[in-house]
Design a protein around this motif. Structure first.
Motif, PDB file in Angstrom:
ATOM      1  N   MET A   1       0.786  -1.366   0.134  1.00  0.00           N
ATOM      2  CA  MET A   1       0.040  -0.098   0.150  1.00  0.00           C
ATOM      3  C   MET A   1       1.009   1.221  -0.044  1.00  0.00           C
ATOM      4  SD  MET A   1      -2.868   1.591   2.944  1.00  0.00           S
ATOM      5  CE  MET A   1      -3.873  -0.060   2.442  1.00  0.00           C
ATOM      6  N   THR A   2       0.588   2.458  -0.758  1.00  0.00           N
ATOM      7  CA  THR A   2       1.215   3.419  -0.956  1.00  0.00           C
ATOM      8  C   THR A   2       1.035   4.302   0.388  1.00  0.00           C
ATOM      9  OG1 THR A   2      -0.448   4.609  -2.138  1.00  0.00           O
ATOM     10  CG2 THR A   2       1.056   3.118  -3.445  1.00  0.00           C
ATOM     11  N   LEU A   3       2.140   5.306   0.415  1.00  0.00           N
ATOM     12  CA  LEU A   3       1.839   6.399   1.440  1.00  0.00           C
ATOM     13  C   LEU A   3       0.651   7.020   1.469  1.00  0.00           C
ATOM     14  CD1 LEU A   3       3.068   7.367   4.092  1.00  0.00           C
ATOM     15  CD2 LEU A   3       4.672   9.136   2.756  1.00  0.00           C
ATOM     16  N   GLU A  41     -14.741  20.888  21.745  1.00  0.00           N
ATOM     17  CA  GLU A  41     -14.725  21.565  20.497  1.00  0.00           C
ATOM     18  C   GLU A  41     -13.469  21.717  19.947  1.00  0.00           C
ATOM     19  OE1 GLU A  41     -18.803  23.988  21.841  1.00  0.00           O
ATOM     20  OE2 GLU A  41     -16.740  24.744  22.284  1.00  0.00           O
ATOM     21  N   LEU A  42     -12.492  22.239  20.721  1.00  0.00           N
ATOM     22  CA  LEU A  42     -10.918  22.449  20.234  1.00  0.00           C
ATOM     23  C   LEU A  42     -10.520  21.002  19.489  1.00  0.00           C
ATOM     24  CD1 LEU A  42      -8.823  24.399  19.858  1.00  0.00           C
ATOM     25  CD2 LEU A  42      -7.899  23.801  22.228  1.00  0.00           C
ATOM     26  N   ILE A  43     -10.686  20.201  20.462  1.00  0.00           N
ATOM     27  CA  ILE A  43     -10.263  18.468  19.941  1.00  0.00           C
ATOM     28  C   ILE A  43     -11.137  18.310  18.513  1.00  0.00           C
ATOM     29  CG2 ILE A  43     -10.225  16.135  20.378  1.00  0.00           C
ATOM     30  CD1 ILE A  43      -9.950  16.995  23.127  1.00  0.00           C
ATOM     31  N   VAL A  44     -12.362  18.457  18.246  1.00  0.00           N
ATOM     32  CA  VAL A  44     -12.990  18.400  16.947  1.00  0.00           C
ATOM     33  C   VAL A  44     -12.345  19.278  15.889  1.00  0.00           C
ATOM     34  CG1 VAL A  44     -15.274  18.701  15.806  1.00  0.00           C
ATOM     35  CG2 VAL A  44     -15.175  17.430  18.117  1.00  0.00           C
ATOM     36  N   ALA A  45     -12.099  20.525  16.305  1.00  0.00           N
ATOM     37  CA  ALA A  45     -11.661  21.277  15.275  1.00  0.00           C
ATOM     38  C   ALA A  45     -10.271  21.034  14.699  1.00  0.00           C
ATOM     39  CB  ALA A  45     -12.003  22.662  15.732  1.00  0.00           C
ATOM     40  N   THR A  46      -9.565  20.422  15.714  1.00  0.00           N
ATOM     41  CA  THR A  46      -8.146  20.196  15.694  1.00  0.00           C
ATOM     42  C   THR A  46      -7.770  18.826  14.518  1.00  0.00           C
ATOM     43  OG1 THR A  46      -7.445  21.262  17.725  1.00  0.00           O
ATOM     44  CG2 THR A  46      -5.777  19.601  16.327  1.00  0.00           C
ATOM     45  N   ILE A  47      -8.770  18.068  15.149  1.00  0.00           N
ATOM     46  CA  ILE A  47      -8.950  16.859  14.107  1.00  0.00           C
ATOM     47  C   ILE A  47      -9.418  17.079  12.795  1.00  0.00           C
ATOM     48  CG2 ILE A  47     -10.135  14.613  13.923  1.00  0.00           C
ATOM     49  CD1 ILE A  47      -9.944  14.160  16.970  1.00  0.00           C
ATOM     50  N   PHE A  48     -10.401  18.010  12.691  1.00  0.00           N
ATOM     51  CA  PHE A  48     -10.898  18.251  11.425  1.00  0.00           C
ATOM     52  C   PHE A  48      -9.606  18.944  10.572  1.00  0.00           C
ATOM     53  CE2 PHE A  48     -12.577  21.064   8.346  1.00  0.00           C
ATOM     54  CZ  PHE A  48     -13.237  20.473   7.676  1.00  0.00           C
ATOM     55  N   THR A  49      -9.041  19.706  11.327  1.00  0.00           N
ATOM     56  CA  THR A  49      -7.863  20.537  10.625  1.00  0.00           C
ATOM     57  C   THR A  49      -6.862  19.497  10.105  1.00  0.00           C
ATOM     58  OG1 THR A  49      -8.182  22.434  11.936  1.00  0.00           O
ATOM     59  CG2 THR A  49      -5.993  22.324  10.809  1.00  0.00           C
ATOM     60  N   ILE A  50      -6.296  18.502  10.985  1.00  0.00           N
ATOM     61  CA  ILE A  50      -5.416  17.442  10.674  1.00  0.00           C
ATOM     62  C   ILE A  50      -6.070  16.516   9.291  1.00  0.00           C
ATOM     63  CG2 ILE A  50      -4.379  15.375  11.505  1.00  0.00           C
ATOM     64  CD1 ILE A  50      -4.333  16.950  14.197  1.00  0.00           C
ATOM     65  N   ALA A  51      -7.438  16.358   9.560  1.00  0.00           N
ATOM     66  CA  ALA A  51      -7.877  15.433   8.453  1.00  0.00           C
ATOM     67  C   ALA A  51      -8.033  16.201   7.192  1.00  0.00           C
ATOM     68  CB  ALA A  51      -9.211  14.997   8.940  1.00  0.00           C
ATOM     69  N   ALA A  52      -8.269  17.320   7.095  1.00  0.00           N
ATOM     70  CA  ALA A  52      -8.347  18.473   6.120  1.00  0.00           C
ATOM     71  C   ALA A  52      -6.940  18.539   5.302  1.00  0.00           C
ATOM     72  CB  ALA A  52      -8.908  19.613   6.269  1.00  0.00           C
ATOM     73  N   PHE A  53      -6.015  18.751   6.169  1.00  0.00           N
ATOM     74  CA  PHE A  53      -4.658  18.586   5.665  1.00  0.00           C
ATOM     75  C   PHE A  53      -4.095  17.383   4.940  1.00  0.00           C
ATOM     76  CE2 PHE A  53       0.073  18.117   6.382  1.00  0.00           C
ATOM     77  CZ  PHE A  53       0.505  19.350   5.345  1.00  0.00           C
ATOM     78  N   THR A  54      -4.670  16.427   5.490  1.00  0.00           N
ATOM     79  CA  THR A  54      -4.163  14.841   4.942  1.00  0.00           C
ATOM     80  C   THR A  54      -4.770  15.051   3.463  1.00  0.00           C
ATOM     81  OG1 THR A  54      -6.214  13.561   5.850  1.00  0.00           O
ATOM     82  CG2 THR A  54      -4.221  13.679   6.939  1.00  0.00           C
ATOM     83  N   ASP A  55      -6.042  15.496   3.374  1.00  0.00           N
ATOM     84  CA  ASP A  55      -6.418  15.564   2.002  1.00  0.00           C
ATOM     85  C   ASP A  55      -5.704  15.953   0.949  1.00  0.00           C
ATOM     86  OD1 ASP A  55      -8.253  15.571  -0.226  1.00  0.00           O
ATOM     87  OD2 ASP A  55      -9.264  17.458   0.287  1.00  0.00           O
ATOM     88  N   PHE A  56      -4.944  17.329   1.393  1.00  0.00           N
ATOM     89  CA  PHE A  56      -4.114  17.768   0.457  1.00  0.00           C
ATOM     90  C   PHE A  56      -2.665  17.084   0.373  1.00  0.00           C
ATOM     91  CE2 PHE A  56       0.159  20.225   0.726  1.00  0.00           C
ATOM     92  CZ  PHE A  56       0.154  20.599  -0.200  1.00  0.00           C
ATOM     93  N   LEU A  57      -2.371  16.718   1.514  1.00  0.00           N
ATOM     94  CA  LEU A  57      -1.051  15.726   1.293  1.00  0.00           C
ATOM     95  C   LEU A  57      -0.950  14.714   0.607  1.00  0.00           C
ATOM     96  CD1 LEU A  57       1.738  15.586   2.842  1.00  0.00           C
ATOM     97  CD2 LEU A  57       1.111  14.503   4.777  1.00  0.00           C
ATOM     98  N   ASP A  58      -2.052  13.692   0.748  1.00  0.00           N
ATOM     99  CA  ASP A  58      -2.163  12.684   0.203  1.00  0.00           C
ATOM    100  C   ASP A  58      -2.367  12.545  -1.638  1.00  0.00           C
ATOM    101  OD1 ASP A  58      -4.781  13.359  -0.298  1.00  0.00           O
ATOM    102  OD2 ASP A  58      -5.678  11.594   0.741  1.00  0.00           O
ATOM    103  N   GLY A  59      -2.749  13.773  -1.883  1.00  0.00           N
ATOM    104  CA  GLY A  59      -2.944  14.060  -3.360  1.00  0.00           C
ATOM    105  C   GLY A  59      -1.515  14.456  -3.799  1.00  0.00           C
ATOM    106  N   TYR A  60      -0.976  15.512  -2.929  1.00  0.00           N
ATOM    107  CA  TYR A  60       0.421  16.034  -3.534  1.00  0.00           C
ATOM    108  C   TYR A  60       1.149  15.041  -3.527  1.00  0.00           C
ATOM    109  CZ  TYR A  60       4.763  18.298  -2.713  1.00  0.00           C
ATOM    110  OH  TYR A  60       6.270  18.491  -3.036  1.00  0.00           O
ATOM    111  N   LEU A  61       1.409  14.135  -2.303  1.00  0.00           N
ATOM    112  CA  LEU A  61       2.445  12.754  -2.470  1.00  0.00           C
ATOM    113  C   LEU A  61       2.099  11.795  -3.890  1.00  0.00           C
ATOM    114  CD1 LEU A  61       2.893  12.165   1.438  1.00  0.00           C
ATOM    115  CD2 LEU A  61       4.301  13.047  -0.236  1.00  0.00           C
ATOM    116  N   ALA A  62       0.713  11.498  -3.876  1.00  0.00           N
ATOM    117  CA  ALA A  62       0.460  10.606  -5.109  1.00  0.00           C
ATOM    118  C   ALA A  62       1.050  11.362  -6.257  1.00  0.00           C
ATOM    119  CB  ALA A  62      -0.902  10.379  -4.807  1.00  0.00           C
TER     120      ALA A  62
END
Length: 188
Positions: A1-3, A41-62
């Motif tokens: 499986m790819t990164l 609420e801060l934890i929810v917002a932080t998790i969303f931020t991290i998850a949203a960043f992974t959307d950019f990151l996975d596409g960029y790396l692929a």
């Protein structure tokens, strides 16, 4: 499986974790960005931020490492939609946003997915439109602003960005249907 695929899976794993914190009643409010926000609420917002960043990151790396896979093409948009819809449902539950724009977003996603399925059946690949990219960016920014209790900004700022996102949701959906009407009518 790819990164990139592992990063997409991480985004999917983060969503139920985010939901758990959404369900916990607020405790120990903090003062952040000139506003009060509960720790959960801060934890929810932080998790969303991290998850949203992974959307950019996975596409960029692929793209960078030439690791675009059929699995990634399938799973990435699903992970994105589930993440965004989860955040929107949470904001509806807090009465921060109304239900009707969320219904528009969900309806648009079903229509676009349906058109894509028809196109795949015909052997056609449909590229993302510039309006869709603006929609995605505006939606993520609006959700981030609202999840972080509007960063201490007037609620109007989050609302303006949110309605810009809804406008581009409608525009990109309409553009998608019009540009692909041949695929739609051929399938009837």
């Amino acid at each position: 499986m790819t990164l990139p695929n592992k990063i997409t899976l991480l985004r999917l794993i983060l969503i139920p974790v985010m939901v758990v914190f959404m369900m916990i009643p607020s405790w120990n409010d903090l003062q952040i960005f000139n506003t009060t926000i509960g720790i959960n609420e801060l934890i929810v917002a932080t998790i969303f931020t991290i998850a949203a960043f992974t959307d950019f990151l996975d596409g960029y790396l692929a793209r960078k490492n030439n690791q675009i896979t059929t699995f990634g093409k399938f799973l990435d948009p699903i992970a994105d939609k589930v993440l965004v819809i989860t955040a929107m449902i949470y904001l509806v539950s807090t009465t921060r946003i109304a239900v009707w724009p969320v219904v528009i977003v969900i309806f648009r996603e079903f229509v676009v997915t349906g058109v894509r399925l028809l196109a795949v059946e015909k052997g056609t690949v449909i590229a993302a439109s510039p309006y869709g990219k603006i929609k995605t960016a505006a939606t993520m920014v609006a959700l981030l602003i609202m999840l972080f209790s509007d960063f201490g900004l007037p609620l109007l700022v989050g609302d303006i960005v949110w309605y810009i996102a809804i406008f581009f949701t409608l525009l990109s959906g309409l553009d998608y249907v019009l540009k692909n009407k041949a695929v739609i009518f051929e399938s009837m």
